[in-house]
Motif scaffolding. Structure first.
Motif, PDB file in Angstrom:
ATOM      1  N   VAL A   1     -41.675 -20.761 -63.103  1.00  0.00           N
ATOM      2  CA  VAL A   1     -41.233 -19.737 -62.488  1.00  0.00           C
ATOM      3  C   VAL A   1     -39.557 -19.501 -62.552  1.00  0.00           C
ATOM      4  N   PRO A   2     -38.889 -20.565 -62.294  1.00  0.00           N
ATOM      5  CA  PRO A   2     -37.347 -20.291 -62.156  1.00  0.00           C
ATOM      6  C   PRO A   2     -36.852 -20.056 -63.489  1.00  0.00           C
ATOM      7  N   HIS A   3     -37.443 -20.684 -64.549  1.00  0.00           N
ATOM      8  CA  HIS A   3     -37.209 -20.590 -65.976  1.00  0.00           C
ATOM      9  C   HIS A   3     -37.327 -19.174 -66.409  1.00  0.00           C
ATOM     10  N   VAL A   4     -38.764 -18.510 -66.106  1.00  0.00           N
ATOM     11  CA  VAL A   4     -38.899 -17.223 -66.538  1.00  0.00           C
ATOM     12  C   VAL A   4     -37.883 -16.298 -65.759  1.00  0.00           C
ATOM     13  N   VAL A   5     -37.775 -16.333 -64.499  1.00  0.00           N
ATOM     14  CA  VAL A   5     -36.666 -15.807 -63.904  1.00  0.00           C
ATOM     15  C   VAL A   5     -35.396 -15.608 -64.517  1.00  0.00           C
ATOM     16  N   ARG A   6     -34.799 -16.764 -64.930  1.00  0.00           N
ATOM     17  CA  ARG A   6     -33.454 -16.815 -65.661  1.00  0.00           C
ATOM     18  C   ARG A   6     -33.517 -16.009 -66.883  1.00  0.00           C
ATOM     19  N   ARG A   7     -34.510 -16.265 -67.673  1.00  0.00           N
ATOM     20  CA  ARG A   7     -34.667 -15.390 -68.874  1.00  0.00           C
ATOM     21  C   ARG A   7     -34.540 -13.898 -68.482  1.00  0.00           C
ATOM     22  N   LEU A   8     -35.204 -13.474 -67.577  1.00  0.00           N
ATOM     23  CA  LEU A   8     -35.304 -11.927 -67.295  1.00  0.00           C
ATOM     24  C   LEU A   8     -34.108 -11.324 -66.515  1.00  0.00           C
ATOM     25  N   ALA A   9     -33.498 -12.287 -65.592  1.00  0.00           N
ATOM     26  CA  ALA A   9     -32.640 -11.613 -64.650  1.00  0.00           C
ATOM     27  C   ALA A   9     -31.127 -12.473 -64.668  1.00  0.00           C
ATOM     28  N   GLY A  10     -31.188 -13.447 -65.624  1.00  0.00           N
ATOM     29  CA  GLY A  10     -29.645 -13.902 -65.670  1.00  0.00           C
ATOM     30  C   GLY A  10     -29.782 -15.322 -64.790  1.00  0.00           C
ATOM     31  N   GLY A  11     -28.654 -15.984 -64.711  1.00  0.00           N
ATOM     32  CA  GLY A  11     -28.622 -17.515 -64.224  1.00  0.00           C
ATOM     33  C   GLY A  11     -28.017 -17.227 -62.743  1.00  0.00           C
ATOM     34  N   SER A  12     -27.771 -16.007 -62.355  1.00  0.00           N
ATOM     35  CA  SER A  12     -26.869 -16.414 -60.950  1.00  0.00           C
ATOM     36  C   SER A  12     -27.969 -16.603 -59.901  1.00  0.00           C
ATOM     37  N   TYR A  13     -27.726 -17.616 -59.041  1.00  0.00           N
ATOM     38  CA  TYR A  13     -28.716 -18.193 -58.019  1.00  0.00           C
ATOM     39  C   TYR A  13     -28.695 -17.289 -56.889  1.00  0.00           C
ATOM     40  N   ARG A  14     -27.887 -16.323 -56.857  1.00  0.00           N
ATOM     41  CA  ARG A  14     -27.971 -15.288 -55.727  1.00  0.00           C
ATOM     42  C   ARG A  14     -29.224 -14.489 -56.139  1.00  0.00           C
ATOM     43  N   ILE A  15     -29.633 -14.261 -57.417  1.00  0.00           N
ATOM     44  CA  ILE A  15     -30.859 -13.466 -57.630  1.00  0.00           C
ATOM     45  C   ILE A  15     -31.844 -14.569 -58.240  1.00  0.00           C
ATOM     46  N   VAL A  16     -31.623 -15.905 -58.644  1.00  0.00           N
ATOM     47  CA  VAL A  16     -32.428 -16.530 -59.133  1.00  0.00           C
ATOM     48  C   VAL A  16     -33.545 -17.146 -57.949  1.00  0.00           C
ATOM     49  N   LEU A  17     -32.790 -17.442 -56.835  1.00  0.00           N
ATOM     50  CA  LEU A  17     -33.484 -17.927 -55.422  1.00  0.00           C
ATOM     51  C   LEU A  17     -34.548 -16.765 -54.902  1.00  0.00           C
ATOM     52  N   PRO A  18     -34.234 -15.538 -54.660  1.00  0.00           N
ATOM     53  CA  PRO A  18     -35.252 -14.723 -54.139  1.00  0.00           C
ATOM     54  C   PRO A  18     -36.238 -14.563 -55.177  1.00  0.00           C
TER      55      PRO A  18
END
Lengths: 305, 338
Positions: B268-285
């Motif tokens: 899941v985090p990997h897909v999120v990074r691909r879609l929305a970039g690597g900033s943890y402020r957005i990756v975590l939620p």
């Protein structure tokens, strides 16, 4: 460091090979001339056993019950940890699930009876010349009777075994007859509190089938074999008339605990006393106490019909 | 820019949860479910036409189960993202790091030794075990390779996981009485979810969520480098430890109720990074929301594919996650070589 370790390993290995070479060295096949032998057809082929074996080891709770029921109890020297019935059986730490050949041979048995060939135990015992009788879990009533007959032949108690089979058949038939057909009643047989259950094809399922009860798990047969894990939703939706708990000992379930499960309070079986607490052991063995299970089911059918 | 992905993730999750309520092993009438759900809203009075049993299926089984699947998935994915931030390693995952198997050993210990039913003991022991597993894997990885690359930590985690699995097997042999329960737990699943269970782990999940989401920005600073963090007056070690503890708590709250469910924390985090970039402020939620949706769907598959039988949830996630993990591994290799 490394050579030292290798040396240590070599020493350990050497000691082990030596030990195993010395072990099981009781290979004097001194089959006393003239002493009779019987041959029994078991799941592991034709097995030749000295007549009237006097040092039997049983690694199967079901077969332990049978041995004692046919009068061969005095010939039994050791039974496994789960052979809880009868009380007088010589229970040991031996295990039927992870059997240890050396521990079994330590009892110098002239016959080993088991229902599962785990860890290649049958081969191991045959290698050292111990007669092994593999009598696996019965898949129907006739197989259960056949195994009792086999054990009778193997232990020199043919007559008692025949008598036991006769009374079991008669008891079961009488119960089924006096109970009569169950009509449209449905049932669920619980193996554990994760809703693992049985279908009609299993041995226990066939016992219920004697009464014409309909099993609510049969739709899951194709997907998951005879022992599916039933969906909780499906169970509620089916709302079985009878719930048989074969997990009273293992998992501490009873009529009160199941009534507290989410959504179970409104089930007909829970409301109208259709929850039957079985003895786990009687409900999972295919031996002499089978008529007791049949009677319990019959009583339950009469009660809710 | 930021509200858009968040809003769409919330929408996806809501849609998945709703779908989960309409589908199941029991055939509930669509309109009846709709009416029954609407009936629960304030100021709405509707007769759903559902029987008592059907209402029970919906509100006592299906609803808590869907919510539990979402909670577990959200926790695992968010914990995975947290671990990845702490270790600066895209392959860190509760399952691979030894956190999950450590939690498993902790929970098994309580089940075997205390014969405890699912009380407070199990989640707490699972939490301690998870923390221990991660620290073990991390220190092993540190000693094995100087601040080892991605693969070293994963290897250390695998070693720790295997060791802990052996401990677990040993404990099981001691507790043959409880074998059935432990096995059911290992296979992983949320089939036993009910409101009481949700109430039990909900608080832990909430606490770890608040802590982790609050640390998104700090993890971003850390990802730039420890010196930069120090220049901003930030204690890198303290941030790492806090995130580590919070992620382990999240893992434990999931694992304590659902057993071992792999791959959610890495996929899941990997897909999120691909879609929305690597900033943890957005990756975590987003990982929280995405993980929740992912596991709710996986559980939907688990409870319907062979209905009226059940499929273990861990099997479904491994089926999707296994091949995916290999793909991630290859992609990250390429990045290193580039």
């Amino acid at each position: 460091m490394r050579p030292v370790r290798a040396l240590g390993a070599a020493i350990v290995f050497g000691v082990m090979t030596l030990a195993s070479a010395c072990g099981g060295g009781g290979g004097e096949e001194a089959s006393a001339e003239g002493a009779g032998k019987v041959t029994v057809q078991a799941a592991n082929g034709a097995v030749t056993i000295p007549e009237k074996p006097g040092k039997i080891v049983s690694l199967s709770p079901t077969h332990t019950e049978t041995l004692f029921a046919i009068g061969a109890g005095s010939q039994v020297v050791a039974v496994d940890e789960y052979s809880t019935h009868p009380r007088s059986a010589p229970r040991t730490k031996l295990s039927g699930f992870s059997p240890n050949a050396e521990a079994i041979i330590g009892y110098e048995p002239d016959l080993v009876v088991l229902s599962d060939d785990m860890n290649g135990i049958v081969k191991a015992l045959e290698k050292v010349g111990v007669p092994v009788l593999l009598e696996p879990a019965a898949t129907n009533l006739d197989e259960a009777y056949d195994e009792i007959t086999d054990l009778g032949k193997a232990t020199g108690h043919d007559a008692e075994a025949a008598e036991l089979v006769r009374t079991m058949r008669a008891d079961i038939e009488r119960t089924v007859e006096t109970t009569g057909k169950a009509g449209e009643l449905t049932y669920y047989h619980e193996l554990d509190n994760q809703l693992h259950t049985v279908t009609s094809k299993t041995f226990v399922g066939q016992v219920y089938g004697l009464f014409g009860l309909r099993n609510i798990a049969d739709e899951a047969e194709d997907a998951s074999g005879g022992y599916p894990q039933l969906s909780r939703e499906h169970l509620l939706e089916q709302n079985p008339d009878l719930v048989f708990l074969a997990d009273t000992k293992c998992c501490g379930q009873n009529a009160e605990t199941v009534a507290e499960r989410p959504g179970w309070g409104d089930l007909e079986a829970v409301r109208d006393g259709g929850v039957v607490e079985l003895d786990d052991d009687i409900a999972s063995r295919w031996g002499p106490r089978l008529p007791e299970l049949v009677k319990t089911i019959g009583d339950a059918v009469r009660k809710v019909r | 820019m930021r509200p858009v992905p968040l809003a769409s993730a919330v929408a996806v999750l809501a849609a998945v949860l709703l779908a989960g309520l309409f589908v199941g092993a029991a055939d509930l009438p669509f309109g009846g479910v709709l009416a029954a759900l609407a009936d629960r809203l304030p100021f709405v009075r509707l007769d759903s036409g559902l029987s008592v049993i059907e209402e029970n299926v919906l509100f006592e089984l299906r609803l808590p189960r869907v919510l539990m699947a979402a909670l577990v998935g959200g926790m695992l994915a968010m914990a995975g993202a947290g671990y990845q931030g702490v270790f600066r390693n895209p392959l860190a995952d509760p399952y691979l790091l030894g956190a999950a198997s450590g939690a498993g050993v902790g929970a098994t210990l309580v089940i075997v030794l205390l014969r405890g039913d699912l009380g407070f003991g199990v989640p707490i022991a699972a939490f301690a075990g998870a923390l221990l597993g991660v620290l073990l894997a991390y220190s092993l990885g540190r000693t094995a390779g100087a601040a080892g690359g991605a693969a070293t930590l994963v290897l250390a985690g695998v070693a720790v996981s295997l060791f802990l699995s052996a401990v677990q097997t040993f404990l099981q042999q001691l507790g043959t009485e409880e074998l059935q329960r432990i096995y059911a737990w290992i296979l992983g699943g949320v089939g036993g979810a009910d409101w009481a269970q949700l109430a039990l782990v909900g608080p832990y999940a909430l606490v770890s969520t608040v802590i982790l989401l609050a640390h998104g920005r700090l993890l971003d600073v850390l990802s730039v480098g420890d010196e930069e963090a120090a220049a901003l007056g930030l204690s890198a070690q303290r941030v790492r430890l806090t995130v580590l503890v919070a992620a382990s708590l999240a893992t434990a709250s999931a694992v304590a109720v659902s057993g071992l469910i792999g791959f959610v924390g890495i996929v899941v985090p990997h897909v999120v990074r691909r879609l929305a970039g690597g900033s943890y402020r957005i990756v975590l939620p987003l990982s929280l929301l995405g993980g929740a949706a992912f596991l709710a769907v996986a559980d939907l598959v688990a409870r319907t594919v062979i209905a009226p039988g059940e499929l273990p949830l861990g099997v479904v996630t491994a089926f999707v996650g296994g091949p995916f993990f290999v793909a991630v591994l290859r992609a990250s290799r390429r990045q290193v070589e580039a």
